[in-house]
Design an enzyme around this catalytic site. Sequence first.
Site, PDB file in Angstrom:
ATOM      1  N   THR A  11       0.485  38.149  39.484  1.00  0.00           N
ATOM      2  CA  THR A  11      -0.922  38.543  39.424  1.00  0.00           C
ATOM      3  C   THR A  11      -1.304  38.804  37.977  1.00  0.00           C
ATOM      4  OG1 THR A  11      -2.532  40.173  40.184  1.00  0.00           O
ATOM      5  CG2 THR A  11      -0.336  40.985  39.747  1.00  0.00           C
ATOM      6  N   ASN A  13      -3.742  41.047  37.707  1.00  0.00           N
ATOM      7  CA  ASN A  13      -4.458  42.288  37.996  1.00  0.00           C
ATOM      8  C   ASN A  13      -3.604  43.507  37.616  1.00  0.00           C
ATOM      9  OD1 ASN A  13      -5.589  44.511  39.236  1.00  0.00           O
ATOM     10  ND2 ASN A  13      -6.121  43.412  41.114  1.00  0.00           N
ATOM     11  N   GLY A  15      -4.307  46.577  37.794  1.00  0.00           N
ATOM     12  CA  GLY A  15      -4.388  47.639  38.811  1.00  0.00           C
ATOM     13  C   GLY A  15      -3.252  47.511  39.822  1.00  0.00           C
ATOM     14  N   ASP A  74       0.974  39.683  49.662  1.00  0.00           N
ATOM     15  CA  ASP A  74      -0.255  39.243  50.303  1.00  0.00           C
ATOM     16  C   ASP A  74      -0.496  40.187  51.470  1.00  0.00           C
ATOM     17  OD1 ASP A  74      -2.391  37.507  50.156  1.00  0.00           O
ATOM     18  OD2 ASP A  74      -1.565  36.112  51.613  1.00  0.00           O
ATOM     19  N   GLY A 149     -11.885  48.108  49.699  1.00  0.00           N
ATOM     20  CA  GLY A 149     -11.808  47.162  50.815  1.00  0.00           C
ATOM     21  C   GLY A 149     -12.169  47.812  52.144  1.00  0.00           C
ATOM     22  N   TYR A 150     -11.271  47.703  53.103  1.00  0.00           N
ATOM     23  CA  TYR A 150     -11.534  48.170  54.473  1.00  0.00           C
ATOM     24  C   TYR A 150     -11.087  49.617  54.701  1.00  0.00           C
ATOM     25  CZ  TYR A 150     -12.950  43.437  55.114  1.00  0.00           C
ATOM     26  OH  TYR A 150     -13.645  42.262  54.981  1.00  0.00           O
ATOM     27  N   LYS A 171      -2.451  58.207  51.889  1.00  0.00           N
ATOM     28  CA  LYS A 171      -2.415  56.792  52.289  1.00  0.00           C
ATOM     29  C   LYS A 171      -1.173  56.053  51.768  1.00  0.00           C
ATOM     30  CE  LYS A 171      -4.500  52.331  51.384  1.00  0.00           C
ATOM     31  NZ  LYS A 171      -5.471  51.524  50.659  1.00  0.00           N
ATOM     32  N   ARG A 177       1.324  48.524  52.298  1.00  0.00           N
ATOM     33  CA  ARG A 177       1.932  48.200  51.007  1.00  0.00           C
ATOM     34  C   ARG A 177       3.065  49.181  50.679  1.00  0.00           C
ATOM     35  NH1 ARG A 177      -2.338  46.023  49.456  1.00  0.00           N
ATOM     36  NH2 ARG A 177      -3.401  48.014  49.406  1.00  0.00           N
TER      37      ARG A 177
END
Length: 193
Positions: A11, A13, A15, A74, A149-150, A171, A177
């Site tokens: 990636t 990214n 973050g 993913d 996101g969700y 979380k 993850r």
Amino acid sequence: MTEPVTILLSTRNRGKLVELQHLLGDFPARLLTAEDAGLGHLDVAEPGETLLENATLKALAYGQASGLPTLSDDSGLFVEALGGLPGVNTAYYGGPAKLVAVLEGIPAPRRAYFACVIVLWTPDGSLQHVEGRIEGQITPELRGAGGFGYDPVFMPDGFNETFAELGVEVKNPISHRGRAVTAALPMLRALLA
Ligand code: IMP
């Protein structure tokens, strides 16, 4: 003291790197983004029908380009009333407000789970993978300002708050993850040997 192992993430990214570093705790890893490793953007298509196919394509592409042990991941949200959608296409689905609208009228509990697949490519050409899941339900409205996101519509089993209300301290250890990273530790430890 154990020498840290260098691991490339498939990636750009940063973050994602910071989050993974946090989830790895005191595991001695030096994580690199594709940019850190001097790789340009690799345009890896994600045509797979499963998280595993897509994560494998990314791990192979970045691993073979760099020659470094490479991790890719993913994730997706699988909603039972939608036959498992948006699943592998969660990133392109349209967001939590759309999901709430689509599920309107479907009685609670609207069962769903997040899944995360992590693939490790090693320079001997081998591929290994692990998966983490968290089961829960989709709330009838968005709740909580945190997260992404969700998170505002996902209420994990055993809690009365959404991921967005619970915050990352609660979380991360139980998330798909977080669980996938925990499951990945044995294969990562083998890199230290
Ligand atoms: P990715 O494969 O980690 O990029 O995840 C694909 C998509 O799934 C993201 O764009 C988010 O919409 C959603 N997603 C994955 N993980 C989470 C999470 O922990 N909370 C909320 N949404 C998530």
